[in-house]
Motif scaffolding. Sequence first.
Motif, mmCIF file in Angstrom:
data_model
loop_
_atom_site.group_PDB
_atom_site.id
_atom_site.type_symbol
_atom_site.label_atom_id
_atom_site.label_comp_id
_atom_site.label_asym_id
_atom_site.label_seq_id
_atom_site.Cartn_x
_atom_site.Cartn_y
_atom_site.Cartn_z
ATOM 1 N N PHE A 42 0.834 -1.200 0.000
ATOM 2 C CA PHE A 42 0.000 0.000 0.000
ATOM 3 C C PHE A 42 0.876 1.259 0.000
ATOM 4 O O PHE A 42 0.621 2.214 -0.753
ATOM 5 C CB PHE A 42 -0.915 -0.008 1.230
ATOM 6 N N ILE A 43 1.922 1.244 0.819
ATOM 7 C CA ILE A 43 2.831 2.392 0.890
ATOM 8 C C ILE A 43 3.580 2.571 -0.427
ATOM 9 O O ILE A 43 3.731 3.693 -0.927
ATOM 10 C CB ILE A 43 3.810 2.217 2.063
ATOM 11 N N ILE A 98 2.634 1.531 -3.476
ATOM 12 C CA ILE A 98 1.705 1.931 -4.539
ATOM 13 C C ILE A 98 1.320 3.405 -4.403
ATOM 14 O O ILE A 98 1.281 4.146 -5.395
ATOM 15 C CB ILE A 98 0.446 1.041 -4.513
ATOM 16 N N THR A 99 1.046 3.838 -3.171
ATOM 17 C CA THR A 99 0.649 5.238 -2.973
ATOM 18 C C THR A 99 1.811 6.211 -3.128
ATOM 19 O O THR A 99 1.603 7.420 -3.224
ATOM 20 C CB THR A 99 0.012 5.425 -1.572
ATOM 21 N N ASN A 100 3.025 5.675 -3.133
ATOM 22 C CA ASN A 100 4.215 6.512 -3.360
ATOM 23 C C ASN A 100 5.029 5.975 -4.536
ATOM 24 O O ASN A 100 6.260 6.015 -4.530
ATOM 25 C CB ASN A 100 5.093 6.535 -2.102
ATOM 26 N N SER A 119 5.709 6.862 -7.501
ATOM 27 C CA SER A 119 6.626 7.725 -8.244
ATOM 28 C C SER A 119 8.008 7.788 -7.582
ATOM 29 O O SER A 119 9.010 8.044 -8.258
ATOM 30 C CB SER A 119 6.050 9.139 -8.360
ATOM 31 N N TYR A 153 3.418 7.601 7.149
ATOM 32 C CA TYR A 153 2.360 7.293 6.183
ATOM 33 C C TYR A 153 0.993 7.139 6.838
ATOM 34 O O TYR A 153 -0.023 7.542 6.259
ATOM 35 C CB TYR A 153 2.688 5.992 5.439
#
Length: 501
Positions: free
Chosen positions: A245-246, A248-250, A252, A367
């Motif tokens: 989750f961390i 995917i949400t970051n 970039s 996060y």
Amino acid sequence: MSQSSNGFVEGFNTFVSWGNGLIWGNDDWLIMNSPWFGLLVFVLIGAGLFFTVATRFIQFRHFGHMWGLLRTSGQGRKDGGISSFEALMTSLAARVGTGNLAGVAIAVYVGGPGAVFWMWITALVGMSTSFIESTLAQAYKVPHNDNVYRGGPAYYIERGVGQRWMAVLFSLCLLVAFGLAFNGVQANTIAQATNEAFGVPTWATGAVLVALVAPVVFGGLRSVARVAGKVVPIMAMLYIFLALFIIITNFSLFPVAIAHIVKSAFGLEQAAGGVLGYGIAQAMINGIKRGLFSNEAGMGSAPNAAATAKSHPDHPAVQGFMQMLGVFIDTLVICTATASIIILSGVVDPNVEQEGIQLTQLALSQYVGDLGVYFIAIAIFFFAFTSIIANYSYGESNLEFISGSKNAKPAIMIFRVVVLVMVFIGSVASLPAIWNFADLSMGLMALTNLAAILILTPVALRILRDYERQIKEGKSPDQITFDPDRFVKLKNEANRDAWDD
């Protein structure tokens, strides 16, 4: 304490420190002009490379097959014994603990992001070592009246190498390191993380731990396998999903973090600052040492769990593959998850002293807020709890080997009580001298095991070829068999009752 007693303690601590420096190495090699790797690191990596070549890069050739065996890993158990899956979970319970959460944080803090790369390399090389030692553990296992097999390095050293003293030395070292001291270390980590997150007194955490551990260890090896088979998969998946989750949400930032790891591993970033040699050395030594401590490949611990299984297919090579998978999950998956959380968070500050588990909690809190501190406390509680019960199972098996199965009951009862006492003491006190002695015991244990599996490598390779032959013949899992009579050495050394069917 008398002056003579003080002198003895001081001399003992000096000897232990010298032994650890010889076996494990010295982080301050550039300053102290001492070797930057100890003897064990060279032997472990060298043996891993040798096994990789000897097995024709088994960890890559059979990577898909290794995962495929999970489909039938719950089968094969009979009469209340332990399945291949439960044996894997028991070994993972021992592997996945403070090393995956606190150890990775320490490696990144001291060695930089490049330490993660060397952890990966250590795991990939160590997978072949794990195959050899776990296959041998299965080949030399012995039956028991509780329908749970016994085996491991002590057994294949005595029967295969023919050296009882060497087998007893291994068992004694394992009892000190895994059976007692490391359980105190795991309990200490749980107590500190719980105190940090919830303010719970360490003595209270110790009391709860004793209450939870007692019924499991008094239930014996089968009880340990059942609990590990339920707790480890759930906690591992929750932790991995949170890390995903961390990431995917970051997303970039993720390629930048991977590039940061690789560049740091080879000193490409440090070169600009004129500290190329020191940067590479710190990354290598911390990554390799923490990787070896976490995945335990070659240490001789996981084979104790591997030997307990009734595998499906019923062949020694199957547990070799399953324990290779354990090394992969431990380091390439769970340790990488921790490293990703820490590196992406940007909380590592070389100028500020940061402790392992607190650093992981701080990174996760970037996060998900305070929930991260609580989650890590809960995760380390379950990871370290399962490590305690798995470490106990290793100790019981080796204590039984030393005393003999017929005379083991009184010794095992005493051992269970001592383990519970050690769990409580570890929760409320930091005993660095004991931990240092445990490191020395683990180092001696690993060197003894590595010497044995190098001697017995031809046996493991013949077993691998026998398994590969049956796979090529198109046999189904139910048709694959193992007959010690097909092997000149095992014909007189393997226990016939363990392979009667």
